[in-house]
Design a protein around this motif. Structure first.
Motif, PDB file in Angstrom:
ATOM      1  N   TYR A 182       0.843  -1.198   0.000  1.00 29.36           N
ATOM      2  CA  TYR A 182       0.000   0.000   0.000  1.00 29.36           C
ATOM      3  C   TYR A 182       0.877   1.245   0.000  1.00 29.36           C
ATOM      4  CZ  TYR A 182      -3.881  -3.052   1.205  1.00 29.36           C
ATOM      5  OH  TYR A 182      -4.836  -4.027   1.198  1.00 29.36           O
ATOM      6  N   ALA A 185       2.335   1.530  -3.408  1.00 29.13           N
ATOM      7  CA  ALA A 185       1.341   1.993  -4.383  1.00 29.13           C
ATOM      8  C   ALA A 185       1.171   3.502  -4.270  1.00 29.13           C
ATOM      9  CB  ALA A 185       0.011   1.282  -4.160  1.00 29.13           C
ATOM     10  N   ALA A 186       1.115   3.994  -3.043  1.00 29.14           N
ATOM     11  CA  ALA A 186       0.939   5.434  -2.847  1.00 29.14           C
ATOM     12  C   ALA A 186       2.148   6.203  -3.366  1.00 29.14           C
ATOM     13  CB  ALA A 186       0.708   5.736  -1.364  1.00 29.14           C
ATOM     14  N   ASP A 188       4.141   5.249  -5.672  1.00 34.10           N
ATOM     15  CA  ASP A 188       4.102   5.122  -7.120  1.00 34.10           C
ATOM     16  C   ASP A 188       3.136   6.131  -7.734  1.00 34.10           C
ATOM     17  OD1 ASP A 188       4.763   3.429  -9.551  1.00 34.10           O
ATOM     18  OD2 ASP A 188       2.584   3.302  -9.557  1.00 34.10           O
ATOM     19  N   LEU A 189       2.058   6.426  -7.006  1.00 34.87           N
ATOM     20  CA  LEU A 189       1.052   7.352  -7.530  1.00 34.87           C
ATOM     21  C   LEU A 189       1.424   8.804  -7.255  1.00 34.87           C
ATOM     22  CD1 LEU A 189      -2.059   5.261  -6.537  1.00 34.87           C
ATOM     23  CD2 LEU A 189      -1.330   5.781  -8.859  1.00 34.87           C
ATOM     24  N   GLY A 190       2.610   9.015  -6.695  1.00 32.08           N
ATOM     25  CA  GLY A 190       3.094  10.391  -6.563  1.00 32.08           C
ATOM     26  C   GLY A 190       3.072  10.958  -5.152  1.00 32.08           C
ATOM     27  N   ALA A 191       2.827  10.107  -4.145  1.00 32.90           N
ATOM     28  CA  ALA A 191       2.759  10.626  -2.780  1.00 32.90           C
ATOM     29  C   ALA A 191       4.167  10.735  -2.180  1.00 32.90           C
ATOM     30  CB  ALA A 191       1.901   9.719  -1.912  1.00 32.90           C
ATOM     31  N   ARG A 199      -2.290  10.113   4.132  1.00 34.61           N
ATOM     32  CA  ARG A 199      -3.372   9.668   3.248  1.00 34.61           C
ATOM     33  C   ARG A 199      -3.576   8.165   3.239  1.00 34.61           C
ATOM     34  NH1 ARG A 199      -4.623  13.573  -1.204  1.00 34.61           N
ATOM     35  NH2 ARG A 199      -3.746  15.525  -0.482  1.00 34.61           N
TER      36      ARG A 199
ATOM     37  N   ASN B  81       3.803   4.334 -13.789  1.00 35.06           N
ATOM     38  CA  ASN B  81       2.877   3.850 -12.766  1.00 35.06           C
ATOM     39  C   ASN B  81       2.795   2.343 -12.856  1.00 35.06           C
ATOM     40  OD1 ASN B  81       1.386   6.834 -13.265  1.00 35.06           O
ATOM     41  ND2 ASN B  81       1.652   6.117 -11.172  1.00 35.06           N
ATOM     42  N   LEU B  89      -5.096  -1.956  -3.766  1.00 36.09           N
ATOM     43  CA  LEU B  89      -6.094  -0.880  -3.765  1.00 36.09           C
ATOM     44  C   LEU B  89      -6.333  -0.461  -2.326  1.00 36.09           C
ATOM     45  CD1 LEU B  89      -8.590  -2.407  -6.331  1.00 36.09           C
ATOM     46  CD2 LEU B  89      -6.948  -0.564  -6.726  1.00 36.09           C
ATOM     47  N   PHE B 101      -6.691   9.121  -6.615  1.00 34.45           N
ATOM     48  CA  PHE B 101      -5.589   9.321  -5.660  1.00 34.45           C
ATOM     49  C   PHE B 101      -4.419  10.114  -6.249  1.00 34.45           C
ATOM     50  CE2 PHE B 101      -1.995   8.149  -2.996  1.00 34.45           C
ATOM     51  CZ  PHE B 101      -2.543   8.122  -1.725  1.00 34.45           C
ATOM     52  N   GLY B 102      -3.941   9.672  -7.411  1.00 34.56           N
ATOM     53  CA  GLY B 102      -2.780  10.314  -8.025  1.00 34.56           C
ATOM     54  C   GLY B 102      -3.068  11.738  -8.478  1.00 34.56           C
ATOM     55  N   ARG B 149      -6.465   3.138 -11.899  1.00 32.67           N
ATOM     56  CA  ARG B 149      -5.764   3.990 -10.949  1.00 32.67           C
ATOM     57  C   ARG B 149      -4.371   4.347 -11.471  1.00 32.67           C
ATOM     58  NH1 ARG B 149      -4.212   1.926  -4.960  1.00 32.67           N
ATOM     59  NH2 ARG B 149      -2.820   0.636  -6.208  1.00 32.67           N
ATOM     60  N   ALA B 150      -3.738   3.399 -12.163  1.00 33.10           N
ATOM     61  CA  ALA B 150      -2.414   3.680 -12.708  1.00 33.10           C
ATOM     62  C   ALA B 150      -2.511   4.507 -13.987  1.00 33.10           C
ATOM     63  CB  ALA B 150      -1.680   2.369 -12.970  1.00 33.10           C
ATOM     64  N   ASN B 153      -3.123   8.522 -14.544  1.00 32.23           N
ATOM     65  CA  ASN B 153      -2.018   9.477 -14.415  1.00 32.23           C
ATOM     66  C   ASN B 153      -1.246   9.659 -15.719  1.00 32.23           C
ATOM     67  OD1 ASN B 153      -2.161   9.805 -11.379  1.00 32.23           O
ATOM     68  ND2 ASN B 153      -1.957   7.592 -11.565  1.00 32.23           N
TER      69      ASN B 153
END
Lengths: 290, 364
Positions: A182, A185-186, A188-191, A199, B81, B89, B101-102, B149-150, B153
């Motif tokens: 998790y 993943a966060a 990777d998504l830019g966090a 978050r 991504n 998830l 999210f992104g 989700r990937a 972005n």
């Protein structure tokens, strides 16, 4: 049908012992105490009645507010300190170490009794204690610091020491559910690391966080042994007052009424804490769209 | 400066303590292709993907994405991504918020986020699922949300780490088709990690076959299947018969190999072979021709032929696979089931033969 019934019977059999225990030793006494809080006491005798006198007597005394404030202050300070100290430790244990050595080392402090630890702090904080003698020998102070012992500071310090392993245990098990993927993943998504914390990690271990905070808070705010032994004159709390009603004054109804008032105060703190987390967007199960 | 290669790896080496899991990998990935990193578990394919994503640092070597060196950039600063093996998830957010999210982190305005998320949910055919919680989704649906989700972005490269491993076979084939469709609609470059050769051959433009931290062979699925360059590659992709023997003679474009009592004529593979050297030959089961021998009329083994007895017959619907025991090896022969039914019976003496160019010479 049969299968479902057997499953049900099985479930009941598993739940029954703990339910019975709670019923006999908690729910029934609590109900009796609640009933008792509307009774009267005269010369150590309980007189059944239905009166709000006990409640109004407590609520009209300024001392009750002061002592409750002391209790809540002890509880809140201890809870904030304990969760604040144990969360980084739990994070380190879960994400940065492979073994459980550090975890066990912290839990080892549980192996000594509660009273022993209270007296240990008396030795450390006292006029001739470790801290004062060290500071005096270093020439930093000329007189022993009296505020160290017999003050809310001593109470909070000791309670934090006592509660830390509890909170750590709860937070470590909550954080273990926040699997590394998790976090990845966060990321990777830019966090950023901070965003991952606010978050993902904090919302995901919400239950552990609320549990650790409330657990620490309720036990510390309701405790009457530590403040009595370490709190000094200014450290009186409602807990001590309630204990006195039962043990020395013999006024059970008044003690019971104060106990339920304290319980109400705890509930308010609980609701406040949950609301705060929700406002900080740390509560899970919230929709951020619509 | 952008290059036609979207990702370039130069001499990427990764060691965990004393264990080196990647040895000096050079690889370029082209804009828009589906490239599969294929190999058995422990071959380093996942580590290589994690290096591209930024979750692992290289011990030596460089990674560039769109021409820019990203070797020292954290994952959140890389334009890629990833779809995780178990999707990862966020259970505390619903489908919409997972996909958003992104974009929220990028501080997009609310309206644009709503549009982008809805568009992406439609692309993965979950347009009506925005309000679902993650635990309410089936495996296939969770997979689609992870993709959305990937992809929302707009990554330069989408990394997929064994994304179908957790799904059952039927959904897996359906999802492969879905992945191909989504790839076509978005034009995003896919890097796909799998240990499953079927997934790799169905999906890929190019396959990178890895073994023990090294690249074994790179090529289109068809090239890899028809021209394996090593024993490992021949065995990993599809069924194959391996015969071994010593080189009898080597001409410029033909090599003769003694296999048991007979001789096999095979096209030279460019590598130098010495007379008497032990080599392997790979022959696909469907490249054999098998004919019945008259009872008692054993013909003996000739050039590119082995005589034997049918040992086992496995009926697989459209195909029939026979095991033929010969004097050197039990070999597999596969034929498309003819309208006349199964042609050969157990215990029948047969001759298996093949055209010289149906065999591949392997020297390692």
């Amino acid at each position: 049908m049969m299968k479902g019934r057997r499953r049900e019977a099985m479930g009941l059999a598993l739940v029954a012992p703990s339910f019975l225990f709670l019923l006999v030793f908690f729910i029934v006494p609590a109900v009796l105490l609640f009933v008792c809080s509307f009774w009267m006491a005269q010369a150590f005798k309980l007189i059944p009645a239905f009166t709000f006198d006990n409640y109004s007597r407590a609520l009209s005394a300024s001392g009750f507010y002061l002592l409750t404030w002391n209790a809540l202050k002890n509880g809140l300070c201890t809870a904030v300190l304990t969760v604040g100290l144990s969360f980084p430790a739990a994070y380190f244990i879960v994400y940065r170490t492979r073994g459980n050595l550090l975890f066990y080392l912290i839990l080892v402090s549980w192996f000594s009794s509660y009273l022993v630890r209270i007296y240990a702090w008396r030795v450390i904080l006292g006029s001739n204690g470790l801290i004062n003698t060290t500071l005096m020998q270093l020439g930093l102070i000329s007189q022993p610091l009296e505020v160290l012992l017999f003050s809310p500071f001593a109470t909070i310090l000791t309670l934090t020491h006592i509660m830390l392993p509890f909170a750590l245990l709860l937070l470590v098990s909550a954080l273990r559910d926040v699997k590394k993927e998790y976090v990845e993943a966060a990321r990777d998504l830019g966090a950023s690391n901070t965003e991952v914390l606010t978050r993902v990690i904090l919302p995901m271990c919400y239950k552990g966080l609320v549990g650790a905070f409330m657990f620490t808070f309720v036990i510390s705010a309701g405790d009457f042994v530590t403040p009595q032994l370490l709190g000094g004159r200014d450290g009186m709390t409602t807990g001590i007052l309630i204990a006195n009603q039962f043990r020395t004054a013999g006024n059970w109804p008044f003690g019971a009424a104060m106990a339920f008032l304290l319980l109400a105060a705890f509930l308010i703190v609980y609701l406040g804490f949950v609301r705060l987390l929700d406002l900080l967007r740390l509560a899970p199960g919230r929709r951020f769209h619509d | 400066m952008s290059t036609p290669n979207i990702v370039e790896l130069y001499g990427v080496t990764k060691a965990f303590g004393a264990l080196t899991v990647l040895h000096d990998i050079d690889l370029t990935i082209q804009q828009g292709e589906i490239l599969t990193l294929l190999g058995p578990s422990g071959c380093g394919k996942t580590t290589l993907m994690r290096i591209i994503a930024g979750f692992e640092a290289t011990t030596h070597g460089r990674v560039t994405i769109q021409g820019a060196d990203v070797s020292y950039l954290p994952p959140d600063k890389r334009p890629v991504n990833m779809v995780f093996q178990r999707y990862a998830l966020f259970p505390h957010l619903d489908v919409f918020d997972n996909v958003a999210f992104g974009l929220r982190l990028k501080k997009w305005p609310k309206e644009r986020i709503r549009e982008a998320v809805q568009h992406m949910l439609h692309l993965v055919q979950l347009g009506e699922y925005g309000n679902r919680w993650i635990h309410e989704l089936s495996g296939g649906q969770a997979q689609r949300v992870a993709l959305a989700r990937a992809l929302v972005n707009s990554p330069s490269v989408l990394l997929l780490d064994e994304p179908l491993a957790a799904l059952d076979l039927k959904i897996r084939h359906h999802m492969l088709a879905e992945l191909k469709r989504i790839h076509q609609e978005t034009g995003t470059t896919f890097i796909y990690v799998t240990h499953d050769q079927d997934e790799a051959t169905i999906l890929s433009d190019r396959i990178v076959l890895m073994n023990k931290g090294r690249i074994e062979q790179i090529g289109t699925p068809e090239e890899m299947y028809a021209h394996p360059r090593s024993l490992f590659c021949a065995r990993f992709l599809g069924e194959t018969n391996i015969l071994t023997g010593a080189v009898r003679a080597a001409e410029t474009d033909t090599t003769y190999v003694d296999v048991g009592p007979g001789t096999v004529k095979v096209p030279a593979n460019g590598a130098a072979v010495a007379i008497g050297q032990n080599v392997s030959l790979a022959i696909r089961p469907e490249a054999l021709q098998v004919s019945r021998l008259a009872p008692g009329g054993a013909g003996g083994d000739g050039v590119n032929a082995l005589d034997g007895v049918v040992e086992d017959v496995v009926f697989m619907g459209s195909r029939v696979v026979y095991s033929i025991r010969t004097s050197v090896e039990t070999i597999k022969y596969q034929e498309t089931r003819s309208v006349d039914g199964i042609m050969l019976a157990k215990g029948e003496p047969v001759r298996a033969s093949w055209r010289p160019d149906a065999a591949v010479l392997l020297t390692h």
